[in-house]
Design an enzyme around this catalytic site. Sequence first.
Site, PDB file in Angstrom:
ATOM      1  N   GLU B  60       0.816  -1.220   0.000  1.00 22.59           N
ATOM      2  CA  GLU B  60       0.000   0.000   0.000  1.00 22.59           C
ATOM      3  C   GLU B  60       0.848   1.268   0.000  1.00 22.59           C
ATOM      4  O   GLU B  60       0.563   2.231  -0.715  1.00 22.59           O
ATOM      5  CB  GLU B  60      -0.957   0.013   1.193  1.00 22.59           C
ATOM      6  N   HIS B 129     -10.841  -5.114  10.190  1.00 16.39           N
ATOM      7  CA  HIS B 129     -11.409  -4.951   8.859  1.00 16.39           C
ATOM      8  C   HIS B 129     -12.737  -4.205   8.847  1.00 16.39           C
ATOM      9  O   HIS B 129     -13.538  -4.377   7.936  1.00 16.39           O
ATOM     10  CB  HIS B 129     -11.609  -6.325   8.196  1.00 16.39           C
TER      11      HIS B 129
END
Lengths: 337, 325
Positions: B60, B129
Amino acid sequence: MSVGQAIPTIVGEPPDGDLQQRFLYEMLLIRRFEEKCAEMYTRGKIRGFLHLYTGEEACAVGAINALRADDKIVTHYRDHGHALARGVEANRIMAELFARVGGTNQGRGGSMHIFDVDRNFLGGYAIVAGHMPIAAGLGLAANLSGEDWAALCIFGDGGVGEGEFHEALNLAAIWKLPVVWFCENNGYGMGVPFDDSLANDVYKIAASYQMPSVRIDGMDVLEVYSATQLALAHVREGNGPYFIEALTYRYRGHSMADPELYRTKAEVEEYRKRDAIQRLKRSMTADGLMDEASYEALVAQVDAEVDEAVAYADASPEPGLHTLYDHITKEYEGDSG
Amino acid sequence: MTEMRMRDAIREAMREEMLRDERVFLMGEDIGAYGGSYACTRGLLDEFGPERVRDTPISESGIVGAGVGAALAGFIPMVEIMTINFSLVALDQIVNNASKLHYMSGGQVNVPLVLRMASGGGSQLGATHSHSLEGMFAHFPGLTVVCPAFPGDAKGLLKRSFREPNPVVFIEHTALYGARGEVPDDPDHLVEFGRAATVRSGKDVTLVGYSGSVHQCYRAADMLAAEHGLTADVIDLRTIRPLDMSSVIRSVRRTNRAVVVEDDWKFGGFAGEIAAQIMERAFDWLDAPVARVAGKDVPMPYNRNLEYAALPSEEDVVEAVLAML
Ligand SMILES: Cc1ncc(C[n+]2csc(CCOP(=O)(O)OP(=O)(O)O)c2C)c(N)n1
Ligand SMILES: [Mg+2]
């Protein structure tokens, strides 16, 4: 010199007398500029963190002179030398350090964040290794545009322990990006010797990303220049990235705030004996390209330039408080395409 | 107008912008052959090829930084971060580089980068998450933060994002990807930043939300009308930076009450910013303290009942309104 996958040898023409003269001039300019910065810091003219580059001049001068004007550079916070080698005016760099409107960044960036977009000098970055993914993105842009310019990314040995180093090298390798990674290994990340922080030699770590990776003498400007030329030729031909680890040494502390408890004066003296400026001066003298008088004249020229930079910086006004909110975002000019 | 789902509106926006401007390209984890974790890029690889619809490694920080670099060199990259949770490992690039380079360089460079990411809990994915971090991004000067609640706005706002010369964090609620709505066909339909939409009008209370919480406000307004004879203004902020406080203030000065709703944690959250600004600008009009209905201050639990209890609901909104009467 120990080597990874490729052995740098002189490529193309060896630098002629004029170019060597220029190397000597630029290294001297950086040396005297940095010494003046130390003085200006103790006089309170320069504030914040100040990381000086004395001892490492051959890296900036050798590597950056190998570039074309359309190649792009990103570097770390020890960046004055890189900017000077790229031709950014000493005046504007000093004015930036003085935090004045005449500075490269109008006094908004400071020592660690010099930018000069007209020279494709796309910044000094002060988060260790934080600019390395940006360099990959520059390489990606070069490839997408179909042009053959390259990106030079300069960073310290300390960056090698960061995740962003590894992400960036991996991206450059899998996408075959035209990036020359240039590690200035000056032996320390602040006070920690690099072999205490890394599991392997820098150039070997880089070589594992399947790119040519070399370790060179970063205190020999001619070697740095030719190694970087070789690297640039490699990346421009679409072969993907190239890694250079340049062994060098910084004469001063990490920053002006460093009491240097981690090394001895004798060690510093040992490295000063290999000084890149004296070395080039010696070889140029031996080749009949330089004599004492012309060297003294060069020093005088450089000192005048540095004094002029201080005068320029001092005369430049501070940014007005009304500009505080300028440049947070660039103005949206509607849908110009 | 065409009725479509949120994910299709998002895809259409990217497609049109890629057709319009060849500087636009997309990259992200599994956005190519896989079609994106939420199917937003499905079909684009076939149409535009792997150079412009680029699958990336799971890096990322690397890919957001590469987006910054490509933007500095004149491209308009869109980096899809699979979910907002993973933006946390790219924060250095977003915060230290994308948001600051224009300012720090004295205006010399700018970063036209679009970061898309999916946000929100409610799917029993557990604590790592299920984040809602819109407010965190809104905290940083230099970033634009877009949080659409409807497909039509999503398309217009995303197209507008591609034309913005600065970094845009475009946050999509996972619960809304399948939501349907009318979407303008006009390829030049843009929705301007910093303009809230009043999606429902009333006189007793102002309900303020963005992204998923707009729908809770809307349903709460239904319940208030049906069960308590009360009517509500529902304001969809659409972008939370820039923030259209004027629309909120105008409404509050009429209704004299406000509830701010968001999925994110209440403590230190964005709803507190809105409440404070209402207090600063409409204090004399308020008949009750501004209420915040937000996520409970816990890491998101996996258990369905616990997760439901941790997220704000329309019942919570109704309760907050009734408590201020
Ligand atoms: C991510 C991050 N961690 C820590 C620091 C603090 N810091 C600044 S410079 C530095 C040492 C870096 O060493 P190196 O990369 O070898 O560069 P050098 O200073 O030797 O040129 C550290 C730890 C930082 N700026 N960024
Ligand atoms: Mg170092």
